[in-house]
Design an enzyme around this catalytic site. Structure first.
Site, PDB file in Angstrom:
ATOM      1  CG  PHE A  64       7.808 119.929 105.876  1.00  0.00           C
ATOM      2  CD1 PHE A  64       8.160 119.076 104.827  1.00  0.00           C
ATOM      3  CD2 PHE A  64       8.274 121.237 105.838  1.00  0.00           C
ATOM      4  CE1 PHE A  64       8.941 119.531 103.772  1.00  0.00           C
ATOM      5  CE2 PHE A  64       9.054 121.694 104.795  1.00  0.00           C
ATOM      6  CZ  PHE A  64       9.386 120.837 103.757  1.00  0.00           C
ATOM      7  CE  LYS A 120       3.049 121.973 116.282  1.00  0.00           C
ATOM      8  NZ  LYS A 120       2.849 121.924 114.800  1.00  0.00           N
ATOM      9  CD  GLU A 129       1.147 122.999 110.893  1.00  0.00           C
ATOM     10  OE1 GLU A 129       2.138 122.434 111.404  1.00  0.00           O
ATOM     11  OE2 GLU A 129       0.954 124.228 110.958  1.00  0.00           O
ATOM     12  NE  ARG A 130       4.316 122.714 106.185  1.00  0.00           N
ATOM     13  CZ  ARG A 130       5.329 123.469 105.804  1.00  0.00           C
ATOM     14  NH1 ARG A 130       5.695 123.474 104.547  1.00  0.00           N
ATOM     15  NH2 ARG A 130       5.971 124.212 106.673  1.00  0.00           N
ATOM     16  CB  SER A 175      11.667 128.462 109.184  1.00  0.00           C
ATOM     17  OG  SER A 175      10.432 128.703 109.824  1.00  0.00           O
ATOM     18  CB  CYS A 202      18.173 121.839 108.029  1.00  0.00           C
ATOM     19  SG  CYS A 202      18.772 120.483 109.009  1.00  0.00           S
ATOM     20  CD  GLU A 214      16.086 126.963 104.977  1.00  0.00           C
ATOM     21  OE1 GLU A 214      15.204 127.513 105.654  1.00  0.00           O
ATOM     22  OE2 GLU A 214      16.668 125.934 105.345  1.00  0.00           O
TER      23      GLU A 214
HETATM   24  P1  NAD Z   1       8.343 125.787 110.147  1.00  0.00           P
HETATM   25  O1  NAD Z   1       9.164 126.758 110.899  1.00  0.00           O
HETATM   26  O2  NAD Z   1       7.303 126.294 109.215  1.00  0.00           O
HETATM   27  O3  NAD Z   1       7.559 124.819 111.164  1.00  0.00           O
HETATM   28  C1  NAD Z   1       8.204 124.185 112.235  1.00  0.00           C
HETATM   29  C2  NAD Z   1       7.204 123.979 113.362  1.00  0.00           C
HETATM   30  O4  NAD Z   1       6.742 125.248 113.824  1.00  0.00           O
HETATM   31  C3  NAD Z   1       5.965 123.200 112.945  1.00  0.00           C
HETATM   32  O5  NAD Z   1       5.641 122.274 113.947  1.00  0.00           O
HETATM   33  C4  NAD Z   1       4.902 124.270 112.794  1.00  0.00           C
HETATM   34  O6  NAD Z   1       3.612 123.811 113.099  1.00  0.00           O
HETATM   35  C5  NAD Z   1       5.328 125.317 113.782  1.00  0.00           C
HETATM   36  N1  NAD Z   1       4.934 126.674 113.370  1.00  0.00           N
HETATM   37  C6  NAD Z   1       4.694 127.098 112.104  1.00  0.00           C
HETATM   38  N2  NAD Z   1       4.388 128.404 112.099  1.00  0.00           N
HETATM   39  C7  NAD Z   1       4.436 128.823 113.390  1.00  0.00           C
HETATM   40  C8  NAD Z   1       4.227 130.085 114.021  1.00  0.00           C
HETATM   41  N3  NAD Z   1       3.915 131.175 113.323  1.00  0.00           N
HETATM   42  N4  NAD Z   1       4.371 130.146 115.346  1.00  0.00           N
HETATM   43  C9  NAD Z   1       4.711 129.068 116.063  1.00  0.00           C
HETATM   44  N5  NAD Z   1       4.921 127.849 115.507  1.00  0.00           N
HETATM   45  C10 NAD Z   1       4.787 127.723 114.191  1.00  0.00           C
HETATM   46  O7  NAD Z   1       9.367 124.808 109.412  1.00  0.00           O
HETATM   47  P2  NAD Z   1       9.055 123.730 108.313  1.00  0.00           P
HETATM   48  O8  NAD Z   1       8.694 124.394 107.030  1.00  0.00           O
HETATM   49  O9  NAD Z   1       8.138 122.696 108.846  1.00  0.00           O
HETATM   50  O10 NAD Z   1      10.499 123.041 108.166  1.00  0.00           O
HETATM   51  C11 NAD Z   1      11.497 123.534 107.325  1.00  0.00           C
HETATM   52  C12 NAD Z   1      12.441 124.433 108.063  1.00  0.00           C
HETATM   53  O11 NAD Z   1      13.044 123.736 109.150  1.00  0.00           O
HETATM   54  C13 NAD Z   1      13.601 124.887 107.195  1.00  0.00           C
HETATM   55  O12 NAD Z   1      13.877 126.225 107.486  1.00  0.00           O
HETATM   56  C14 NAD Z   1      14.741 123.983 107.627  1.00  0.00           C
HETATM   57  O13 NAD Z   1      16.023 124.494 107.389  1.00  0.00           O
HETATM   58  C15 NAD Z   1      14.459 123.869 109.074  1.00  0.00           C
HETATM   59  N6  NAD Z   1      15.103 122.699 109.646  1.00  0.00           N
HETATM   60  C16 NAD Z   1      16.154 122.902 110.484  1.00  0.00           C
HETATM   61  C17 NAD Z   1      16.814 121.826 111.029  1.00  0.00           C
HETATM   62  C18 NAD Z   1      17.956 122.022 111.969  1.00  0.00           C
HETATM   63  O14 NAD Z   1      18.273 121.094 112.702  1.00  0.00           O
HETATM   64  N7  NAD Z   1      18.588 123.179 112.004  1.00  0.00           N
HETATM   65  C19 NAD Z   1      16.399 120.530 110.721  1.00  0.00           C
HETATM   66  C20 NAD Z   1      15.306 120.363 109.864  1.00  0.00           C
HETATM   67  C21 NAD Z   1      14.659 121.467 109.341  1.00  0.00           C
END
Ligand code: NAD
Length: 506
Positions: A156, A180, A183-184, A233, A288, A390
């Site tokens: 998101f 994909k 969804e937020r 994450s 991140c 985090e």
């Molecule tokens: P998230 O892991 O909740 O979601 C990421 C994606 O995974 C979304 O598209 C979501 O729909 C999907 N998802 C959620 N739950 C899932 C599940 N149980 N099984 C499969 N897919 C699932 O992350 P977020 O809250 O949207 O974003 C924040 C996180 O992303 C933080 O941890 C941040 O550090 C990380 N991030 C990392 C980078 C990087 O390049 N390392 C960059 C940006 C964000």
């Protein structure tokens, strides 16, 4: 996007080739973080919806891969111009669902656009390698070919930049891409796909499917999807990596982070305080590459830094995302606000010193918005969960180190290894730090060292699973496979004999 007249709530759906439809039966709310209200709902897709997208991609991809690279680049050029022309609209759309301030949303889009600019040079960077005369009459050349149908799953917190990191390179090299998004905040990714179509991209080369875990699993298991790039994450990144690889795919999965800023006694303290405020609290800490941990080296440095940080943090302005004076806006959802506030309580319970408490922050006229005030902890130690995990909110933690070696060990031994920064005037210390620290991206007097588009982005340890970084030449490598041709054009006088040993150069 359609308006559901029954509920009068905007409904966000997939973006499929030729306007193909796939109505949803499950939905997820999209909030306005500034006032806490539901502003739209996104239809969560099914494996059958993905099958439809894949079939549409399959019909389109061979012709796109066969299009000469200069023509593919022209689409990228036109897309770049369209993004620039629509920057205001995109930034407002992004802020309205994410909550970051408008100027920051423009930065989000701009950093993605820079990858598109790199992709405009695809005819040059996609050139292969040639060895002339590798043997008598023998030339060897290698080329990079598109993988076919590929996918990206995005978080998101950068709904503009991260999709463009991925599809910019994936499409420029000749793949069909299925995105994909989170969804937020799903609206900007849809708008980007519309603009790519307007730029001349053939239908089916960039499609957006909405969904949650069900859709992610369908992508990971789909036999026609050859590669998956994920950002999110760490636990989910690890899961995506394992499941995707088990299904025979190429997977890169970027995870969470806990970036440290090391402050040496000789650092320019005014600059450090400015940099820390921006890097720890910008975008409400939902980056991140945020800098949520500061490590002053030595007692004097720590005391001086703390004294200077307190008034600077107290002067930060938290506001709605359209407030031009605000330094940062709300966090993305009520659930995320509760998570951040729980971490603040955990820090107190663990024995850290809560110097500035951002809980219970109330913005007049926006009492239901998801705001968290800036928070500062001192005397945080490595055994605390609030240090190890985090938080992803506007929370800065001071971890005191007695000397350079202790400071170097902290980010090196942390489970995450995304980014790190050192602030110093000492070139030797900076060089030593950059060489030895066990982290993927290093800033020297640079608080947020996100590499420019012609380098590449990637963390180490639990911040990144799989091979190849995002964008730049690393992106090119991830989204292509190498084919090597060995050709012989003899002068006509062949020996007519069979060779039974492996050909060598001896
Ligand atoms: P998230 O892991 O909740 O979601 C990421 C994606 O995974 C979304 O598209 C979501 O729909 C999907 N998802 C959620 N739950 C899932 C599940 N149980 N099984 C499969 N897919 C699932 O992350 P977020 O809250 O949207 O974003 C924040 C996180 O992303 C933080 O941890 C941040 O550090 C990380 N991030 C990392 C980078 C990087 O390049 N390392 C960059 C940006 C964000």
């Amino acid at each position: 996007m359609e308006i559901d007249m029954a509920t009068a709530i905007r409904e966000i759906s997939h973006y499929l080739a030729g306007g193909a439809q796939a109505p949803a039966s499950r939905f997820s709310d999209v909030f306005d973080p500034n006032n806490g209200e539901v502003q739209a709902r996104v239809g969560l897709g099914t494996p059958a919806d993905l099958d439809k997208a894949v079939a549409l991609a399959q019909a389109a991809q061979p012709a796109w891969a066969a299009t000469n690279p200069q023509r593919r680049a022209r689409v990228m050029f036109r897309f770049k111009e369209l993004i620039e022309a629509n920057m205001e609209e995109l930034a407002h759309m992004l802020s309205a669902e994410h909550g970051k301030v408008i100027a920051d949303s423009k930065g989000d889009i701009q950093r993605g656009l820079e990858v598109i600019e790199f992709a405009c040079g695809i005819p040059h960077v996609l050139k292969g390698e040639l060895t002339q005369g590798a043997g008598p009459g023998i030339d060897v050349y290698s080329m990079r070919q598109a993988l076919g149908i590929v996918a990206g799953i995005t978080p998101f917190n950068f709904p503009g930049m991260i999709p463009m990191w991925m599809f910019g390179m994936a499409i420029a090299v000749g793949n069909a891409f299925i995105l994909k998004p989170s969804e937020r905040d799903p609206s900007v990714p849809i708008r980007l796909a519309e603009l790519m179509t307007e730029a001349g991209l053939p239908d089916g080369i960039l499609q957006v499917v909405q969904g949650d875990k069900e859709m992610v699993d369908a992508i990971l298991d789909h036999p026609e999807i050859k590669a998956v790039s994920f950002v999110g994450s760490s636990d989910i990144a690890h899961y995506v990596y394992q499941r995707g690889v088990a299904a025979g795919k190429r997977v890169q999965a970027m995870g969470g982070a806990k970036n440290h800023g090391i402050v040496m006694p000789d650092a320019d303290m005014d600059q450090v305080v400015n940099d820390l405020c921006g890097a720890a609290f910008g975008s409400a800490g939902e980056r991140c590459m945020a800098l949520p941990v500061v490590v002053p080296v030595g007692q004097d440095t720590a005391d001086r830094l703390r004294e200077m940080l307190i008034p600077a943090i107290q002067a930060l302005r938290v506001g709605i995302s359209t407030d031009k004076e605000a330094h940062y806006g709300p966090v993305v959802t009520a659930a995320h606000k509760a998570k951040v506030e729980n971490y603040i309580q955990m820090g107190v319970d663990e024995g850290a010193e809560l110097v500035i408490d951002g809980r219970g922050f109330n913005l007049q006229g926006h009492e239901k918005g998801f705001f968290v005030g800036p928070t500062l902890f001192d005397k945080v130690t490595t055994t605390m969960r609030t240090y190890q995990e985090e938080i992803f909110g506007p929370v800065l933690q001071i971890v005191r180190a007695k000397d350079f070696e202790e400071a170097l060990a902290l980010p090196s031994q942390h489970q995450y290894g995304n980014g790190v920064a050192i602030f110093t005037r000492n070139g030797h210390a900076a060089r030593e730090f950059a060489q030895r620290v066990n982290v993927g991206m290093v800033g020297i007097n640079v608080p947020i060292p996100v590499p420019v588009a012609y380098h590449s982005f990637g963390g180490w340890k639990r911040s990144g699973f799989g091979d190849h970084n995002q964008y730049g030449m690393e992106g090119l490598r991830f989204w292509t496979k190498v084919k090597t041709v060995t050709q012989r054009w003899p002068d006509g006088g062949g020996t007519g004999e069979s060779a039974f040993i492996i050909p060598t150069m001896s």
